[in-house]
Design a protein around this motif. Structure first.
Motif, short mmCIF file in Angstrom:
data_model
loop_
_atom_site.label_atom_id
_atom_site.label_comp_id
_atom_site.label_asym_id
_atom_site.label_seq_id
_atom_site.Cartn_x
_atom_site.Cartn_y
_atom_site.Cartn_z
N VAL A 1 0.87 -1.17 0.00
CA VAL A 1 0.00 0.00 0.00
C VAL A 1 0.91 1.23 0.00
O VAL A 1 1.78 1.35 0.85
CB VAL A 1 -0.91 0.01 1.26
N SER A 2 0.70 2.13 -0.97
CA SER A 2 1.59 3.29 -1.06
C SER A 2 0.95 4.57 -0.55
O SER A 2 1.63 5.53 -0.25
CB SER A 2 2.05 3.50 -2.50
N GLU A 3 -0.39 4.57 -0.47
CA GLU A 3 -1.06 5.79 -0.01
C GLU A 3 -2.41 5.43 0.60
O GLU A 3 -3.10 4.55 0.13
CB GLU A 3 -1.27 6.74 -1.19
N ILE A 4 -2.74 6.15 1.68
CA ILE A 4 -4.04 5.99 2.33
C ILE A 4 -4.67 7.38 2.40
O ILE A 4 -4.02 8.33 2.84
CB ILE A 4 -3.89 5.43 3.76
N THR A 5 -5.90 7.52 1.93
CA THR A 5 -6.56 8.83 1.91
C THR A 5 -7.99 8.71 2.44
O THR A 5 -8.72 7.80 2.05
CB THR A 5 -6.65 9.38 0.46
N VAL A 6 -8.37 9.65 3.30
CA VAL A 6 -9.74 9.77 3.78
C VAL A 6 -10.36 10.94 3.02
O VAL A 6 -9.74 11.99 2.89
CB VAL A 6 -9.78 10.03 5.30
N ASP A 7 -11.59 10.75 2.52
CA ASP A 7 -12.25 11.82 1.76
C ASP A 7 -12.41 13.10 2.58
O ASP A 7 -12.73 13.06 3.76
CB ASP A 7 -13.63 11.37 1.28
N ASP A 8 -12.18 14.23 1.91
CA ASP A 8 -12.36 15.53 2.51
C ASP A 8 -13.05 16.42 1.50
O ASP A 8 -12.48 16.68 0.45
CB ASP A 8 -10.98 16.12 2.87
N PRO A 9 -14.27 16.90 1.72
CA PRO A 9 -15.11 16.69 2.91
C PRO A 9 -15.47 15.21 3.10
O PRO A 9 -15.51 14.46 2.14
CB PRO A 9 -16.35 17.55 2.64
N PRO A 10 -15.76 14.83 4.36
CA PRO A 10 -15.97 13.42 4.69
C PRO A 10 -17.16 12.79 3.98
O PRO A 10 -18.23 13.38 3.91
CB PRO A 10 -16.22 13.43 6.20
N THR A 11 -16.93 11.58 3.44
CA THR A 11 -18.01 10.81 2.82
C THR A 11 -18.16 9.50 3.57
O THR A 11 -19.00 8.68 3.24
CB THR A 11 -17.66 10.46 1.36
N GLY A 12 -17.27 9.27 4.57
CA GLY A 12 -17.30 7.99 5.26
C GLY A 12 -16.45 6.94 4.55
O GLY A 12 -16.51 5.76 4.87
N LYS A 13 -15.67 7.38 3.56
CA LYS A 13 -14.85 6.44 2.79
C LYS A 13 -13.36 6.68 3.02
O LYS A 13 -12.92 7.80 3.23
CB LYS A 13 -15.12 6.58 1.29
N ILE A 14 -12.59 5.56 2.94
CA ILE A 14 -11.14 5.63 3.02
C ILE A 14 -10.59 4.83 1.83
O ILE A 14 -11.16 3.80 1.46
CB ILE A 14 -10.62 5.09 4.38
N HIS A 15 -9.54 5.33 1.21
CA HIS A 15 -8.99 4.72 -0.02
C HIS A 15 -7.56 4.26 0.22
O HIS A 15 -6.75 4.99 0.76
CB HIS A 15 -9.02 5.73 -1.17
N PHE A 16 -7.28 3.03 -0.24
CA PHE A 16 -5.94 2.46 -0.14
C PHE A 16 -5.42 2.29 -1.56
O PHE A 16 -6.01 1.56 -2.35
CB PHE A 16 -5.98 1.09 0.55
N LYS A 17 -4.32 2.96 -1.87
CA LYS A 17 -3.77 2.91 -3.22
C LYS A 17 -2.51 2.06 -3.19
O LYS A 17 -1.64 2.25 -2.33
CB LYS A 17 -3.44 4.33 -3.65
N SER A 18 -2.40 1.12 -4.12
CA SER A 18 -1.20 0.27 -4.16
C SER A 18 -0.23 0.81 -5.20
O SER A 18 -0.60 1.61 -6.06
CB SER A 18 -1.57 -1.17 -4.50
N LEU A 19 1.01 0.36 -5.11
CA LEU A 19 2.03 0.78 -6.06
C LEU A 19 1.65 0.42 -7.48
O LEU A 19 2.05 1.06 -8.43
CB LEU A 19 3.38 0.15 -5.70
N ALA A 20 0.84 -0.63 -7.61
CA ALA A 20 0.40 -1.06 -8.95
C ALA A 20 -0.68 -0.13 -9.51
O ALA A 20 -1.15 -0.32 -10.62
CB ALA A 20 -0.14 -2.49 -8.88
N GLY A 21 -1.09 0.86 -8.70
CA GLY A 21 -2.08 1.82 -9.18
C GLY A 21 -3.50 1.40 -8.89
O GLY A 21 -4.45 2.05 -9.30
N ILE A 22 -3.68 0.28 -8.19
CA ILE A 22 -5.02 -0.20 -7.85
C ILE A 22 -5.48 0.52 -6.59
O ILE A 22 -4.73 0.62 -5.62
CB ILE A 22 -5.02 -1.72 -7.61
#
Length: 138
Positions: free
Chosen positions: A104-125
């Protein structure tokens, strides 16, 4: 890990102090409190000017986030740059996908909040999950 990146950093040694610091960083940057389920923390460090943070623990930890049935592996050394609702250039964290463990290369929480969190892998997924799956104690 480059010593230069750690320059001017605040360092906490030992599990209790390290966990306190890791937790307060997650709070400060509005990230879910259960994002770093660590065990036997040796050291946690943070450089305010650059956002660079590092965590050293005695052994690799595998944690299952039950709400989303996801197994996540945390290496003995975790590094990244923390900012509001995001950890970038993350190293040492892998999430199991079928039989693979993509980093996992990046973790992002939506701003403004939507209740979602995103995990981005080095492969771009990018995988998206509900933030509450990473609440403390999950």
């Amino acid at each position: 890990m480059a010593a230069a990146a750690k320059e001017g950093g605040i360092v906490k040694k030992g599990h209790e102090e390290g966990m306190k610091m890791a937790t307060s960083l997650l709070q400060e940057f509005e990230l879910p409190m259960g994002l770093l389920p660590l065990a036997d923390v040796v050291e946690v460090g943070y450089v305010k000017e650059t956002g660079y943070m590092w965590i050293v623990q005695k052994k690799k930890v595998e944690h299952e986030f039950k709400l989303i049935s996801k197994l996540v592996s945390y290496d003995t050394e975790i590094t990244g740059r923390i900012e509001k609702k995001r950890i970038k250039k993350l190293k040492g964290v892998k999430a199991k996908e079928l039989m693979l463990w993509p980093p996992v290369s990046e973790i992002t929480v939506d701003d403004p909040p939507t209740g979602k969190i995103h995990f981005k892998s080095l492969a771009g997924i990018t995988k998206t999950f509900p933030v509450e799956a990473f609440a403390a104690g999950q």
